[in-house]
Design a protein around this motif. Structure first.
Motif, PDB file in Angstrom:
ATOM      1  N   UNK A 195      -4.943 -11.368  24.177  1.00 27.85           N
ATOM      2  CA  UNK A 195      -5.571 -12.678  24.318  1.00 27.85           C
ATOM      3  C   UNK A 195      -6.774 -12.789  23.386  1.00 27.85           C
ATOM      4  N   UNK A 196      -7.156 -14.029  23.120  1.00 30.72           N
ATOM      5  CA  UNK A 196      -8.347 -14.245  22.306  1.00 30.72           C
ATOM      6  C   UNK A 196      -9.596 -14.014  23.137  1.00 30.72           C
ATOM      7  N   UNK A 197     -10.667 -13.706  22.435  1.00 29.90           N
ATOM      8  CA  UNK A 197     -11.955 -13.550  23.114  1.00 29.90           C
ATOM      9  C   UNK A 197     -12.361 -14.914  23.690  1.00 29.90           C
ATOM     10  N   UNK A 198     -12.834 -14.886  24.943  1.00 27.21           N
ATOM     11  CA  UNK A 198     -13.189 -16.134  25.593  1.00 27.21           C
ATOM     12  C   UNK A 198     -14.597 -16.063  26.168  1.00 27.21           C
ATOM     13  N   UNK A 199     -15.238 -17.225  26.204  1.00 27.48           N
ATOM     14  CA  UNK A 199     -16.593 -17.313  26.710  1.00 27.48           C
ATOM     15  C   UNK A 199     -16.595 -17.223  28.224  1.00 27.48           C
ATOM     16  N   UNK A 200     -17.508 -16.425  28.757  1.00 26.89           N
ATOM     17  CA  UNK A 200     -17.626 -16.273  30.209  1.00 26.89           C
ATOM     18  C   UNK A 200     -18.833 -17.062  30.714  1.00 26.89           C
ATOM     19  N   UNK A 201     -19.998 -16.816  30.115  1.00 23.02           N
ATOM     20  CA  UNK A 201     -21.221 -17.472  30.586  1.00 23.02           C
ATOM     21  C   UNK A 201     -22.272 -17.428  29.493  1.00 23.02           C
ATOM     22  N   UNK A 202     -23.156 -18.427  29.525  1.00 20.28           N
ATOM     23  CA  UNK A 202     -24.265 -18.477  28.577  1.00 20.28           C
ATOM     24  C   UNK A 202     -25.569 -18.760  29.306  1.00 20.28           C
ATOM     25  N   UNK A 203     -26.675 -18.362  28.680  1.00 20.46           N
ATOM     26  CA  UNK A 203     -27.995 -18.681  29.224  1.00 20.46           C
ATOM     27  C   UNK A 203     -28.957 -18.887  28.060  1.00 20.46           C
ATOM     28  N   UNK A 204     -29.694 -19.989  28.108  1.00 23.15           N
ATOM     29  CA  UNK A 204     -30.650 -20.284  27.049  1.00 23.15           C
ATOM     30  C   UNK A 204     -31.962 -19.556  27.310  1.00 23.15           C
ATOM     31  N   UNK A 205     -32.862 -19.632  26.344  1.00 22.39           N
ATOM     32  CA  UNK A 205     -34.168 -18.996  26.510  1.00 22.39           C
ATOM     33  C   UNK A 205     -34.952 -19.638  27.640  1.00 22.39           C
TER      34      UNK A 205
ATOM     35  N   UNK B 126     -33.538 -20.646  30.417  1.00 16.63           N
ATOM     36  CA  UNK B 126     -32.891 -20.304  31.677  1.00 16.63           C
ATOM     37  C   UNK B 126     -31.735 -21.195  32.081  1.00 16.63           C
ATOM     38  N   UNK B 127     -31.353 -22.150  31.239  1.00 20.92           N
ATOM     39  CA  UNK B 127     -30.206 -22.999  31.565  1.00 20.92           C
ATOM     40  C   UNK B 127     -28.923 -22.202  31.396  1.00 20.92           C
ATOM     41  N   UNK B 128     -28.024 -22.359  32.358  1.00 23.64           N
ATOM     42  CA  UNK B 128     -26.800 -21.565  32.355  1.00 23.64           C
ATOM     43  C   UNK B 128     -25.563 -22.451  32.295  1.00 23.64           C
ATOM     44  N   UNK B 129     -24.503 -21.845  31.782  1.00 23.24           N
ATOM     45  CA  UNK B 129     -23.191 -22.481  31.796  1.00 23.24           C
ATOM     46  C   UNK B 129     -22.149 -21.405  32.046  1.00 23.24           C
ATOM     47  N   UNK B 130     -21.097 -21.786  32.764  1.00 20.27           N
ATOM     48  CA  UNK B 130     -20.066 -20.827  33.131  1.00 20.27           C
ATOM     49  C   UNK B 130     -18.684 -21.390  32.818  1.00 20.27           C
ATOM     50  N   UNK B 131     -17.790 -20.492  32.444  1.00 16.63           N
ATOM     51  CA  UNK B 131     -16.399 -20.880  32.340  1.00 16.63           C
ATOM     52  C   UNK B 131     -15.885 -21.203  33.735  1.00 16.63           C
ATOM     53  N   UNK B 132     -14.955 -22.133  33.816  1.00 18.64           N
ATOM     54  CA  UNK B 132     -14.443 -22.543  35.122  1.00 18.64           C
ATOM     55  C   UNK B 132     -13.876 -21.366  35.908  1.00 18.64           C
ATOM     56  N   UNK B 133     -13.281 -20.416  35.216  1.00 21.64           N
ATOM     57  CA  UNK B 133     -12.604 -19.330  35.923  1.00 21.64           C
ATOM     58  C   UNK B 133     -13.571 -18.326  36.550  1.00 21.64           C
ATOM     59  N   UNK B 134     -14.882 -18.459  36.309  1.00 14.30           N
ATOM     60  CA  UNK B 134     -15.849 -17.561  36.942  1.00 14.30           C
ATOM     61  C   UNK B 134     -16.890 -18.296  37.775  1.00 14.30           C
TER      62      UNK B 134
ATOM     63  N   UNK C 161     -18.519 -17.178  41.187  1.00 16.46           N
ATOM     64  CA  UNK C 161     -18.320 -15.730  41.371  1.00 16.46           C
ATOM     65  C   UNK C 161     -19.258 -14.899  40.504  1.00 16.46           C
ATOM     66  N   UNK C 162     -19.538 -15.370  39.291  1.00 26.33           N
ATOM     67  CA  UNK C 162     -20.380 -14.632  38.348  1.00 26.33           C
ATOM     68  C   UNK C 162     -21.728 -15.324  38.202  1.00 26.33           C
ATOM     69  N   UNK C 163     -22.755 -14.517  37.954  1.00 28.91           N
ATOM     70  CA  UNK C 163     -24.095 -15.057  37.707  1.00 28.91           C
ATOM     71  C   UNK C 163     -24.698 -14.360  36.497  1.00 28.91           C
ATOM     72  N   UNK C 164     -25.158 -15.162  35.539  1.00 30.38           N
ATOM     73  CA  UNK C 164     -25.826 -14.624  34.361  1.00 30.38           C
ATOM     74  C   UNK C 164     -27.328 -14.800  34.521  1.00 30.38           C
ATOM     75  N   UNK C 165     -28.078 -13.797  34.068  1.00 31.45           N
ATOM     76  CA  UNK C 165     -29.536 -13.862  34.155  1.00 31.45           C
ATOM     77  C   UNK C 165     -30.123 -13.089  32.987  1.00 31.45           C
ATOM     78  N   UNK C 166     -31.321 -13.474  32.570  1.00 29.59           N
ATOM     79  CA  UNK C 166     -31.962 -12.786  31.457  1.00 29.59           C
ATOM     80  C   UNK C 166     -33.430 -12.526  31.767  1.00 29.59           C
ATOM     81  N   UNK C 167     -33.935 -11.510  31.104  1.00 30.70           N
ATOM     82  CA  UNK C 167     -35.349 -11.174  31.187  1.00 30.70           C
ATOM     83  C   UNK C 167     -35.890 -11.268  29.768  1.00 30.70           C
ATOM     84  N   UNK C 168     -36.596 -12.332  29.478  1.00 29.20           N
ATOM     85  CA  UNK C 168     -37.067 -12.556  28.112  1.00 29.20           C
ATOM     86  C   UNK C 168     -38.101 -11.510  27.686  1.00 29.20           C
ATOM     87  N   UNK C 169     -38.861 -11.018  28.617  1.00 27.19           N
ATOM     88  CA  UNK C 169     -39.876 -10.014  28.273  1.00 27.19           C
ATOM     89  C   UNK C 169     -39.239  -8.687  27.877  1.00 27.19           C
TER      90      UNK C 169
END
Length: 120
Positions: free
Chosen positions: A43-53, A55-63, A66-74
């Motif tokens: 299969x092709x590589x597919x996007x799962x989730x994104x997060x901006x600097x 903190x705005x997030x976006x998720x693929x429908x299939x996750x 169920x999935x949570x993305x988070x980042x620590x900018x520091x």
């Protein structure tokens, strides 16, 4: 140059949880988008989730839900908490960042990938 190192993959039973982590290091100036992608065999590589600097997030429908993305900018890290895992979530998961260097140029970087296998 910026390096990404992922960790946290492995084997888990259906319904279980895993947490992936990705740490960026090197000549970091400003990281914009951080994301997780995945690729299953054939299969092709597919996007799962994104997060901006910011903190705005976006998720693929299939996750979603169920999935949570988070980042620590520091710490220049991004994580992916994966719950209620399904066999179809089996894939190599890749960390991705878009980065602006001190000269204003934008670059994309990928991690080496970490295997997630969901199986009983």
């Amino acid at each position: 140059q910026v390096q990404l190192v992922e960790s946290g993959g492995g084997l888990v039973q259906p319904g279980g949880s895993l947490r992936l982590s990705c740490a960026a290091s090197g000549n970091i100036f400003e990281i914009y988008l951080m994301a997780w992608y995945r690729q299953s065999p054939g299969k092709q590589r597919e996007l799962v989730a994104t997060i901006t600097s910011g903190g705005s997030t976006n998720y693929a429908d299939f996750v979603k839900g169920r999935f949570t993305i988070a980042r620590d900018n520091a710490k220049n890290t991004v994580g992916l908490q994966m719950n209620s895992l399904k066999p179809e979530d089996t894939a190599v998961y890749y960390c991705y960042i878009s980065h602006r260097n001190s000269e204003g140029y934008m670059y994309q970087y990928w991690g080496q990938g970490t295997q997630v296998t969901v199986s009983s």
